[in-house]
Scaffold this motif. Structure first.
Motif, mmCIF file in Angstrom:
data_model
loop_
_atom_site.group_PDB
_atom_site.id
_atom_site.type_symbol
_atom_site.label_atom_id
_atom_site.label_comp_id
_atom_site.label_asym_id
_atom_site.label_seq_id
_atom_site.Cartn_x
_atom_site.Cartn_y
_atom_site.Cartn_z
ATOM 1 N N LYS A 40 0.821 -1.222 0.000
ATOM 2 C CA LYS A 40 0.000 0.000 0.000
ATOM 3 C C LYS A 40 0.851 1.267 0.000
ATOM 4 N N SER A 41 1.755 1.375 0.965
ATOM 5 C CA SER A 41 2.558 2.599 1.101
ATOM 6 C C SER A 41 3.491 2.795 -0.091
ATOM 7 N N THR A 42 4.100 1.711 -0.526
ATOM 8 C CA THR A 42 5.029 1.784 -1.660
ATOM 9 C C THR A 42 4.309 2.286 -2.908
ATOM 10 N N ILE A 43 3.141 1.708 -3.168
ATOM 11 C CA ILE A 43 2.390 2.097 -4.372
ATOM 12 C C ILE A 43 1.830 3.517 -4.210
ATOM 13 N N ALA A 44 1.304 3.824 -3.017
ATOM 14 C CA ALA A 44 0.747 5.170 -2.793
ATOM 15 C C ALA A 44 1.838 6.228 -2.976
ATOM 16 N N ASN A 45 3.034 5.951 -2.466
ATOM 17 C CA ASN A 45 4.144 6.889 -2.655
ATOM 18 C C ASN A 45 4.520 7.046 -4.123
ATOM 19 N N ALA A 46 4.496 5.949 -4.844
ATOM 20 C CA ALA A 46 4.831 6.006 -6.274
ATOM 21 C C ALA A 46 3.762 6.778 -7.049
ATOM 22 N N VAL A 47 2.505 6.580 -6.665
ATOM 23 C CA VAL A 47 1.410 7.330 -7.308
ATOM 24 C C VAL A 47 1.562 8.820 -6.998
ATOM 25 N N GLU A 48 1.890 9.125 -5.751
ATOM 26 C CA GLU A 48 2.041 10.527 -5.362
ATOM 27 C C GLU A 48 3.156 11.194 -6.164
ATOM 28 N N LYS A 49 4.255 10.481 -6.350
ATOM 29 C CA LYS A 49 5.375 11.043 -7.138
ATOM 30 C C LYS A 49 4.956 11.319 -8.567
ATOM 31 N N ARG A 50 4.218 10.378 -9.156
ATOM 32 C CA ARG A 50 3.771 10.561 -10.532
ATOM 33 C C ARG A 50 2.821 11.753 -10.631
ATOM 34 N N LEU A 51 1.918 11.861 -9.661
ATOM 35 C CA LEU A 51 0.974 12.991 -9.652
ATOM 36 C C LEU A 51 1.716 14.320 -9.500
ATOM 37 N N ALA A 52 2.718 14.334 -8.641
ATOM 38 C CA ALA A 52 3.505 15.557 -8.448
ATOM 39 C C ALA A 52 4.205 15.941 -9.747
ATOM 40 N N ALA A 53 4.716 14.928 -10.448
ATOM 41 C CA ALA A 53 5.386 15.206 -11.731
ATOM 42 C C ALA A 53 4.402 15.761 -12.752
ATOM 43 N N GLN B 16 6.890 18.589 2.070
ATOM 44 C CA GLN B 16 6.330 19.931 2.226
ATOM 45 C C GLN B 16 6.965 20.926 1.270
ATOM 46 N N GLU B 17 8.291 20.886 1.164
ATOM 47 C CA GLU B 17 8.974 21.863 0.305
ATOM 48 C C GLU B 17 8.600 21.698 -1.170
ATOM 49 N N ASP B 18 8.299 20.461 -1.583
ATOM 50 C CA ASP B 18 7.861 20.244 -2.962
ATOM 51 C C ASP B 18 6.496 20.885 -3.202
ATOM 52 N N ARG B 19 5.617 20.677 -2.238
ATOM 53 C CA ARG B 19 4.269 21.252 -2.370
ATOM 54 C C ARG B 19 4.325 22.772 -2.318
ATOM 55 N N GLU B 20 5.206 23.294 -1.474
ATOM 56 C CA GLU B 20 5.340 24.751 -1.384
ATOM 57 C C GLU B 20 5.877 25.326 -2.698
#
Lengths: 203, 203
Positions: A40-53, B16-20
């Motif tokens: 869960k955490s590994t995939i959620a973190n990977a999804v978050e990174k992709r969304l941030a990109a 946090q710094e990424d979101r900021e």
């Protein structure tokens, strides 16, 4: 990059739709559920990174930032586990209102608790079932918890001596012992794009 | 308006710094404190509107979205009031981490509770004391609560039969029975600009 001058603010108080317009995204909660060690955490973190990109504003709620803070008064008995998930769902509702693409990574083993979360959030609630055999989770055992549970050092451990109630109609199913992480991420991002939560600015 | 391609995401989890960087703001908590009827919610809402017009992402926590949700299990006895403020502070910490300019509008009468919130958030905590004479608050009495408290229908009402501990060194003091709302908003926005929480894009 964000310019208020392009947005018309009305006289009423600032609302979810105003924040969504600013962020150019429709907020949503990706509620990951699955056994300990399912990914869960590994995939959620990977999804978050992709969304941030992709320029999206996200927030991930997990044991690290919830159990040591908001829910540090709660233990692991049945009623405290229910209260743990209730509070997380209520915080998700606030984050939804704030316009954020929110991810949660908690075992959340009980169908009733997840149903309560769904009721709170309506169609902004996306249940992501991270399906993984107990055997695979136990062989990974990243925190050594299964070993302790088998040795009787941890009681009421989900999947061993406490039930995990599989989601019946989850929006997304990830088979984490068969799919690669990138493949899991693709499935989730494509789901969000199809649902119109944001536009892919890289296309 | 937000383009991920202009931002370099690193390999570690999103912080946090990424979101900021995405939001082009430094997150902060504006913690309004003052008597019932002092104008906390009115001023906080006005500040939020001004910030939104400046293209900032904000969220306001108040009785409406907290007491009926996350804290609906809490009453108004002493220990429940302490727990109410503790949870609000912990949620603020999550919103800070999410990069958001967060506002809270709760009486929060006890110095110890506010000090705990400050400890949690460090230099991102800005205490805004909405100073207003009891006489002025009572004459406004927007919710009719002072009338009920004087009639003995509400017990332990702050300012009547329960103490309000004035902030000793608040970052910002608003004299709400002397200043106009616009003037209060100006003071707070100027403070945030001076502290570098964002740039005024309209200049």
């Amino acid at each position: 990059m964000i310019h208020g001058k392009n947005i018309v603010w009305h006289d009423t108080n600032i609302k979810q739709e105003d924040r969504e317009a600013l962020l150019q995204q429709k907020s949503v909660v990706l509620w990951f559920t699955g056994l300990s060690g399912s990914g869960k955490s590994t995939i959620a973190n990977a999804v978050e990174k992709r969304l941030a990109a992709l320029g999206r504003l996200t927030y991930l709620l997990d044991g690290d930032n919830v159990r040591h803070g908001l829910n540090k008064d709660l233990g692991f008995g049945v009623s405290d586990r229910v209260e743990n998930i209730r509070r997380i769902a209520e915080v998700c509702k606030l984050f939804l209102d704030a316009g954020i693409i929110t991810l949660t990574a908690f075992i959340s083993p009980l169908a009733a608790d997840r149903e309560n979360a769904r009721q709170l959030m309506g169609d902004r609630f996306i249940e992501v079932f991270v399906d993984c055999s107990l055997k695979a989770c136990e062989s990974r055992d990243p925190k050594g918890l299964y070993k302790k549970a088998r040795a009787g050092e941890i009681k009421d451990f989900t999947g061993i001596d406490s039930p995990y109630e599989k989601p019946v109609n989850p929006e997304i199913v990830i088979i984490s012992d068969k799919q690669s992480i990138e493949d899991c991420v693709d499935d989730i991002i494509n789901y969000l794009l199809a649902q119109g939560h944001f536009k892919d600015v890289t296309l």
